[in-house]
Design an enzyme around this catalytic site. Structure first.
Site, short mmCIF file in Angstrom:
data_model
loop_
_atom_site.label_atom_id
_atom_site.label_comp_id
_atom_site.label_asym_id
_atom_site.label_seq_id
_atom_site.Cartn_x
_atom_site.Cartn_y
_atom_site.Cartn_z
N ALA A 66 -4.20 10.26 0.78
CA ALA A 66 -3.51 10.67 -0.44
C ALA A 66 -2.11 10.07 -0.41
CB ALA A 66 -3.44 12.18 -0.48
N GLY A 105 -7.64 11.21 2.75
CA GLY A 105 -8.36 11.04 1.49
C GLY A 105 -9.12 9.72 1.43
N GLU A 108 -12.23 10.33 3.12
CA GLU A 108 -13.00 11.27 2.28
C GLU A 108 -13.65 10.54 1.10
OE1 GLU A 108 -9.55 13.96 2.16
OE2 GLU A 108 -10.98 15.55 2.64
N GLU A 128 -4.67 14.59 8.58
CA GLU A 128 -3.88 15.56 7.79
C GLU A 128 -3.18 16.59 8.65
OE1 GLU A 128 -6.78 14.35 6.98
OE2 GLU A 128 -6.93 14.03 4.82
N1 CAA Z 1 1.35 8.07 1.19
C1 CAA Z 1 2.48 7.46 0.78
N2 CAA Z 1 3.10 6.47 1.48
C2 CAA Z 1 2.53 6.11 2.63
C3 CAA Z 1 1.34 6.70 3.12
C4 CAA Z 1 0.76 7.72 2.34
N3 CAA Z 1 -0.39 8.33 2.71
N4 CAA Z 1 1.02 6.13 4.29
C5 CAA Z 1 1.96 5.19 4.53
N5 CAA Z 1 2.86 5.18 3.53
C6 CAA Z 1 4.01 4.27 3.40
C7 CAA Z 1 5.05 4.52 4.49
O1 CAA Z 1 5.97 5.52 4.10
C8 CAA Z 1 5.70 3.16 4.61
O2 CAA Z 1 6.60 3.03 3.54
P1 CAA Z 1 7.95 2.17 3.73
O3 CAA Z 1 7.49 0.78 4.06
O4 CAA Z 1 8.63 2.31 2.42
O5 CAA Z 1 8.67 2.84 4.86
C9 CAA Z 1 4.55 2.18 4.34
O6 CAA Z 1 3.54 2.96 3.66
C10 CAA Z 1 3.93 1.61 5.58
O7 CAA Z 1 3.63 2.65 6.48
P2 CAA Z 1 3.93 2.53 8.05
O8 CAA Z 1 5.30 2.03 8.26
O9 CAA Z 1 3.55 3.83 8.65
O10 CAA Z 1 2.90 1.36 8.44
P3 CAA Z 1 1.97 1.22 9.69
O11 CAA Z 1 1.22 -0.03 9.48
O12 CAA Z 1 2.75 1.45 10.94
O13 CAA Z 1 0.93 2.45 9.61
C11 CAA Z 1 -0.67 3.89 8.57
C12 CAA Z 1 0.01 2.51 8.56
C13 CAA Z 1 -1.49 4.06 9.84
C14 CAA Z 1 -1.54 3.99 7.36
C15 CAA Z 1 0.43 4.99 8.56
O14 CAA Z 1 1.31 4.74 7.50
C16 CAA Z 1 -0.09 6.39 8.37
O15 CAA Z 1 -0.51 7.01 9.33
N6 CAA Z 1 -0.04 6.92 7.12
C17 CAA Z 1 -0.39 8.28 6.83
C18 CAA Z 1 -1.87 8.47 6.80
C19 CAA Z 1 -2.20 9.87 6.44
O16 CAA Z 1 -1.66 10.82 6.97
N7 CAA Z 1 -3.14 10.05 5.50
C20 CAA Z 1 -3.55 11.32 5.07
C21 CAA Z 1 -2.74 11.69 3.86
S1 CAA Z 1 -3.00 13.37 3.38
C22 CAA Z 1 -4.49 13.37 2.60
O17 CAA Z 1 -5.13 12.40 2.48
C23 CAA Z 1 -4.89 14.73 2.06
C24 CAA Z 1 -6.23 14.78 1.47
O18 CAA Z 1 -7.14 15.28 2.07
C25 CAA Z 1 -6.50 14.30 0.12
#
Ligand code: CAA
Length: 694
Positions: A66, A105, A108, A128
């Site tokens: 998400a 998500g 999912e 999450e």
């Molecule tokens: N939402 C919004 N922005 C996000 C994001 C997300 N889910 N994931 C990453 N970003 C953004 C970061 O803030 C970063 O932005 P900036 O460049 O402006 O700083 C950019 O994307 C790149 O992210 P990273 O610097 O972390 O890049 P990376 O290559 O080191 O890692 C990644 C990539 C593994 C995807 C890591 O970003 C990550 O772990 N993201 C979160 C994943 C997550 O937690 N997903 C679950 C979300 S909650 C959900 O999905 C609820 C549900 O059930 C519906």
């Protein structure tokens, strides 16, 4: 190729429809992405020439979850459930093509495809829990239907990113296609599904893997028990476990309702707010306003370290782990031998614990060379000095390094608080001097305070920030001042903890309050662990402090079996000590003070609020770039519970007006140590938060 919207394209490869999502940086499920998915699937399903549909992403990754930045705002666009229903109910087979990471998500969504293919480097996970949440789009109900309960419990409570090969083994992925050939592989797979008339597999419909857990609540009880320490204080792991329990005990639709209810509970709570805030805080810390990401960097191919003590050895391990050769310089052979032996011992312990094969021990040790001659550092790209904290010694070392090291080499100090400008002043290259403050044990602790001195160049700063990533550290750029950010704030807490013991609290009272707040241990347990005799000199000790008296009684901490606490000789468990209690009471009586009972609330406020106040001063003095950087320091270097965001976020949650009022009350009673920082007064006066400072 048809553009469905700004992030989704629809094209055809023969009779396979290909939906390509492109929403940098990580294809997160923003409103626009959900709309693109919804309209894209609608168009592909309606197209009579399409027999099967592939969903693939452009850029570095499949959908990474998400869009966290949208949480808490009004919901717009198609809902994720609409998208998932459309996919799952599609009369044409849907294949998700995964590269990078399918997270949260994102996974999912993929779980609503009928099939999933991935490249070998791909990873899947439901992280999450690390945001204080649970997978709120059916993930907790679908995942265990594929993996079984044990694996699902592990995945949702750890948030781990599982490699494609393991995903294939547990059925989360149906086929692995060669790296770089995802699109062709997924299309071929889709074609085969059509040709072989394979079924449209709906994960939701298959309960087989859940059967083994039905009627066995002990599976969950045992899991909770085994992880109680790891989950202490966190709300999200328990909510995730309850969802998996619901998957076992309730029909799919009911399970979804339970998941939704528990999702809303955690989503609306302060812990998730703190953990989501922290996710962005950690990424923001990499952004230095006057040092753009494009700033040149200096290649670091070889590193030198001065000092083979605990710090020097631990620092060396970071580089060897990343494959960078290190030379450690010591003055005496036995100290060098001892240091290298400790490093080898650490590696051997890791190998025995299963972290890597025994052969890795020799490989990593092979990257570490010992020397008694500083001239061995003539060709390194970076030197980190890690000797004890005496300015004269450091100045002498930097003078010599300046003449030995090649031009352009970075000269860093691991000092935890000395004036780096003064150290730099003895060199002819102050632009190359920087602080790299590692935390002990340096091979384990994530935090690296990078300390910018007056003349440190932008290249050296950018190189250090990037290098931190290479060696797996979380870096925060701070300015030169005694103790930098972390230790300067810690000093406030330490002072109040000591004072309260003189006023009537026992060390274990203070520790208990901080432990219950979420710290792994309180300051007195910490002192016992580190050794009470650090900086204590027997010959000069005159019983002037409680520590003096304890050390004089040979209660020097865990290593002597007693310190503030008594330690069980077998289990090493800490127990409040009647001996310490008597020492403290006698000391207090002798100093003519009247002990009083100090409540838990006062203990907490006196430990935490002066730290927050010091944080405000650091911001005013521009020693920290932003409040969230301070929080990153505290979460990674000092065990501040991430579900409370960090001291500055916590202050915002308590309310700066309340923090200020308490500081004023303490100031009136106990004097200047509690004088509110001007920034705290200003923000509180304006009804603002630290978060408004961005
Ligand atoms: N939402 C919004 N922005 C996000 C994001 C997300 N889910 N994931 C990453 N970003 C953004 C970061 O803030 C970063 O932005 P900036 O460049 O402006 O700083 C950019 O994307 C790149 O992210 P990273 O610097 O972390 O890049 P990376 O290559 O080191 O890692 C990644 C990539 C593994 C995807 C890591 O970003 C990550 O772990 N993201 C979160 C994943 C997550 O937690 N997903 C679950 C979300 S909650 C959900 O999905 C609820 C549900 O059930 C519906």
């Amino acid at each position: 190729m048809t553009a469905i919207n700004s992030v989704m394209d629809f094209s055809k490869d023969g009779d396979v429809g290909v939906l390509t999502l492109n929403s940098p940086p990580v294809n997160a499920l923003s409103a626009n992405v959900r709309d693109g998915l919804y309209e894209g699937f609608k168009a592909a399903i309606a197209d009579p020439a399409v027999k099967a549909i592939v969903l693939i992403c452009e850029g570095r990754t499949f959908i990474a979850g998400a869009d966290i930045s949208e949480f808490g705002g009004a919901s717009k666009g198609a809902s994720l459930f609409d998208v998932q229903n459309m996919m799952e109910e599609s009369p044409k087979p849907v294949v998700a093509a995964i590269h990078g990471t399918a997270l949260g998500g994102g996974l999912e969504v993929a779980l609503c495809a009928h099939y999933r293919v991935a490249v070998p480097s791909a990873r899947c996970g439901l992280p999450e829990v690390n945001l204080g949440l649970l997978p709120g789009a059916g993930g907790t109900q679908r995942l265990p239907r594929i993996t079984g309960v044990e694996k699902a419990l592990e995945m949702v409570t750890s948030g781990s990113h599982v490699p494609a090969k393991e995903c294939l083994a547990m059925g989360l992925v149906d086929e692995i296609v060669p790296e770089g050939e995802l699109k062709a592989g997924a299309i071929a797979f889709a074609r085969k599904v059509v040709a072989d008339r394979k079924p449209l597999v709906k994960v939701r419909d298959n309960d087989t893997k859940l059967q083994a857990a039905k009627g066995h609540p002990e599976i969950f009880a045992n899991f909770r028990k085994a992880n109680a320490r790891k989950f202490r204080g966190f709300k999200a792991p328990e909510a995730n476990i309850q969802c998996i329990e619901a998957a076992v005990n309730q029909p799919f639709e009911e399970g979804l309702k339970t998941e939704r209810r528990l999702f809303m509970d955690v989503m609306m709570g302060p812990q998730s707010a703190a953990q989501r805030y922290y996710f962005f805080a950690e990424r923001l810390a990499n952004k230095i306003p006057d040092v753009p990401d494009t700033t040149a960097t200096i290649p670091i191919k070889k590193v030198g370290i001065i000092g083979a003590g605990t710090m020097g050895g631990g620092i060396a391990m970071n580089f060897a782990n990343a494959g960078i050769p290190v030379t450690i310089v010591e003055v005496k052979q036995d100290a060098l031998d001892r240091g290298l032996k400790v490093v080898r011992g650490n590696y051997e312990r890791s190998a025995k614990g299963g972290r890597f094969p025994m052969s890795e021990v020799d490989r990593r040790m092979g990257l570490i060379t010992g020397s008694l001659d500083m001239n061995a550092l003539a060709d390194v790209d970076l030197v980190i000095e890690a000797v004890f904290e005496r300015m004269d010694i450091k100045k002498d070392i930097f003078t010599r390094l300046d003449s030995i090291c090649k031009p352009g080499a970075i000269l860093a100090t691991n000092t935890s608080g000395l004036n780096i400008d003064e150290i730099a002043s003895v060199t002819k290259r102050p632009e190359a001097v920087i602080g790299l403050h590692f935390f002990s044990p340096a091979n384990v602790m994530k935090l690296l305070e990078i300390v910018r001195a007056d003349h440190t160049s932008k290249e050296v700063i950018n190189t250090s920030m990037k290098l931190a990533k290479t060696i797996g550290k979380i870096a925060v750029l701070v300015g030169v001042c005694p103790g930098f950010v972390g230790n300067r704030m810690l000093g406030q807490r330490g002072r109040e903890a000591q004072k309260m013991v003189l006023e009537g609290a026992m060390p274990w009272d203070v520790d208990r309050v901080l432990y219950d707040f979420g710290f792994p241990m309180g300051p007195f347990a910490m002192s016992d662990l580190a050794g009470l005799d650090i900086g204590w000199v027997k010959e000069r000790s005159k019983g002037e402090t409680i520590r003096d008296v304890l050390c004089e009684a040979d209660r020097r901490g865990q290593k002597t079996g007693a310190g503030y606490y008594d330690y069980d000789p077998e289990t090493r468990a800490a127990k409040p000590s009647p001996v310490t209690e008597k020492i403290i009471k006698d000391f207090v009586t002798k100093s003519g003070k009247n002990p009083r009972t100090i409540g838990d609330e006062e203990i907490l406020e006196r430990c935490i609020y002066p730290m927050i106040n010091e944080g405000a001063k650091l911001l005013d003095e521009k020693k920290a770039i932003r409040p969230s950087d301070i929080d990153v320091v505290w979460v990674n270097g000092y065990g501040w519970p991430v579900y409370r965001g960090g001291p500055m976020h916590y202050a915002d949650q308590v309310g700066l007006d309340k923090v200020l009022a308490k500081m004023k009350e303490f100031e009136a009673k106990m004097g200047d140590a509690f004088k509110p920082a001007p920034l705290l007064e200003k923000l509180a006066g304006e009804g603002k938060k630290f978060a408004d400072l961005r």
